[in-house]
Design a protein around this motif. Structure first.
Motif, PDB file in Angstrom:
ATOM      1  N   PHE A  37       8.152   7.217  -1.422  1.00 59.39           N
ATOM      2  CA  PHE A  37       7.296   6.037  -1.287  1.00 59.39           C
ATOM      3  C   PHE A  37       6.091   7.084  -0.930  1.00 59.39           C
ATOM      4  CE2 PHE A  37      10.106   3.784   0.849  1.00 59.39           C
ATOM      5  CZ  PHE A  37      10.270   2.712  -0.464  1.00 59.39           C
ATOM      6  N   TYR A  38       4.711   6.713  -1.631  1.00 57.19           N
ATOM      7  CA  TYR A  38       2.939   7.349  -1.316  1.00 57.19           C
ATOM      8  C   TYR A  38       1.915   6.458  -1.007  1.00 57.19           C
ATOM      9  CZ  TYR A  38       5.894  10.515  -4.383  1.00 57.19           C
ATOM     10  OH  TYR A  38       7.131  11.389  -4.768  1.00 57.19           O
ATOM     11  N   ARG A  39       0.910   7.111  -1.302  1.00 60.78           N
ATOM     12  CA  ARG A  39      -0.544   6.935  -0.843  1.00 60.78           C
ATOM     13  C   ARG A  39      -1.116   6.844  -2.176  1.00 60.78           C
ATOM     14  NH1 ARG A  39       1.087   3.821   3.113  1.00 60.78           N
ATOM     15  NH2 ARG A  39       0.575   3.885   5.319  1.00 60.78           N
ATOM     16  N   GLY A  40      -1.927   6.389  -2.739  1.00 62.40           N
ATOM     17  CA  GLY A  40      -2.920   6.933  -3.496  1.00 62.40           C
ATOM     18  C   GLY A  40      -3.424   5.885  -4.806  1.00 62.40           C
ATOM     19  N   ASP A  65       1.429  -0.693  -0.261  1.00 69.24           N
ATOM     20  CA  ASP A  65      -0.061  -0.093  -0.134  1.00 69.24           C
ATOM     21  C   ASP A  65       0.994   1.121  -0.054  1.00 69.24           C
ATOM     22  OD1 ASP A  65       1.033   0.586   2.549  1.00 69.24           O
ATOM     23  OD2 ASP A  65      -0.993  -0.090   3.305  1.00 69.24           O
ATOM     24  N   THR A  66       2.137   0.784  -0.084  1.00 70.90           N
ATOM     25  CA  THR A  66       2.762   2.245  -0.787  1.00 70.90           C
ATOM     26  C   THR A  66       3.939   2.637  -1.982  1.00 70.90           C
ATOM     27  OG1 THR A  66       5.149   1.182   1.164  1.00 70.90           O
ATOM     28  CG2 THR A  66       2.605   2.886   2.077  1.00 70.90           C
ATOM     29  N   ALA A  70       3.643   5.888 -10.585  1.00 72.07           N
ATOM     30  CA  ALA A  70       3.741   5.544  -9.243  1.00 72.07           C
ATOM     31  C   ALA A  70       3.540   3.957  -8.753  1.00 72.07           C
ATOM     32  CB  ALA A  70       2.608   6.046  -8.354  1.00 72.07           C
ATOM     33  N   HIS A  71       4.464   3.151  -8.447  1.00 72.32           N
ATOM     34  CA  HIS A  71       4.550   1.227  -9.082  1.00 72.32           C
ATOM     35  C   HIS A  71       4.376   0.469  -7.047  1.00 72.32           C
ATOM     36  CE1 HIS A  71       8.448   1.913  -9.563  1.00 72.32           C
ATOM     37  NE2 HIS A  71       8.903   1.190  -9.322  1.00 72.32           N
ATOM     38  N   GLU A 110      -1.258  11.562  -9.426  1.00 72.67           N
ATOM     39  CA  GLU A 110      -2.845  11.040  -8.064  1.00 72.67           C
ATOM     40  C   GLU A 110      -1.970  10.870  -7.170  1.00 72.67           C
ATOM     41  OE1 GLU A 110      -5.154   8.839 -10.799  1.00 72.67           O
ATOM     42  OE2 GLU A 110      -5.115   9.982 -13.057  1.00 72.67           O
ATOM     43  N   MET A 111      -1.194  10.629  -7.019  1.00 75.78           N
ATOM     44  CA  MET A 111      -1.192  10.233  -5.177  1.00 75.78           C
ATOM     45  C   MET A 111      -1.317  11.408  -4.244  1.00 75.78           C
ATOM     46  SD  MET A 111       0.809   7.191  -5.615  1.00 75.78           S
ATOM     47  CE  MET A 111      -0.489   6.614  -6.986  1.00 75.78           C
ATOM     48  N   THR A 112      -2.056  10.839  -2.848  1.00 73.51           N
ATOM     49  CA  THR A 112      -2.830  12.063  -1.946  1.00 73.51           C
ATOM     50  C   THR A 112      -1.769  11.579  -1.507  1.00 73.51           C
ATOM     51  OG1 THR A 112      -3.282   9.586  -1.731  1.00 73.51           O
ATOM     52  CG2 THR A 112      -4.911  10.723  -2.826  1.00 73.51           C
TER      53      THR A 112
END
Length: 150
Positions: free
Chosen positions: A103-106, A60-61, A126-127, A88-90
């Motif tokens: 590292f992201y979430r989205g 999830d990251t 993002a992957h 589009e990552m939030t």
């Protein structure tokens, strides 16, 4: 992002020369007798990493890179890679600029990587790799890193 089969390698002759060279490397190299680790092809401009691991129920990251394109290819096993546009990552969860990884979430969509399929992921992608297809299973992967920025 490019998601395709190595059978269509000739379709990519006009793109970034490092990407084409990385795809040719995946097509032409027998990784079966090679140990996990990093292998340089053209110094920091083109190298690959062999990794063995067990896929996970979730990731999830998602990660992104600024200096490198990732070409992800499963040597054995199968996994899903979740992908989404970086814009589009939030939320940015963590930054490790020294390792060229953020590292992201989205929101993400999944693709299946197995057999001769590969995913080429640009800095805007993002992957989240390593997601199990059903139950977690052993996987062996080659990640080719192609430098795009200084």
């Amino acid at each position: 992002m490019i998601y395709d089969s190595l059978k269509h390698l000739d379709s990519y002759r006009g793109i970034h020369p490092g990407v084409l060279r990385g795809l040719e490397l995946l097509r032409d190299t027998d990784f079966s007798q090679m140990a996990d680790g990093r292998y340089e092809v053209d110094g920091e401009n083109l190298f690959y990493m062999l990794q063995s691991y067990t896929s996970s129920p979730a990731n999830d990251t998602p990660e992104a890179h600024k200096k490198y394109i990732d070409i992800q290819f499963l040597i054995s096993g199968q996994e899903k890679i979740a992908v989404g546009p970086l814009e589009e990552m939030t939320e940015q969860v963590e930054a490790r600029p020294e390792g060229d990884i953020w590292f992201y979430r989205g929101p993400l969509s999944e693709v299946l990587v197995s057999g001769d399929k590969f995913a080429a992921l640009w800095p805007g992608d993002a992957h989240a790799p390593g997601i199990a297809v059903g139950e977690p299973t052993p996987c062996r992967k080659c990640v080719v890193k192609v430098k795009v920025k200084v």
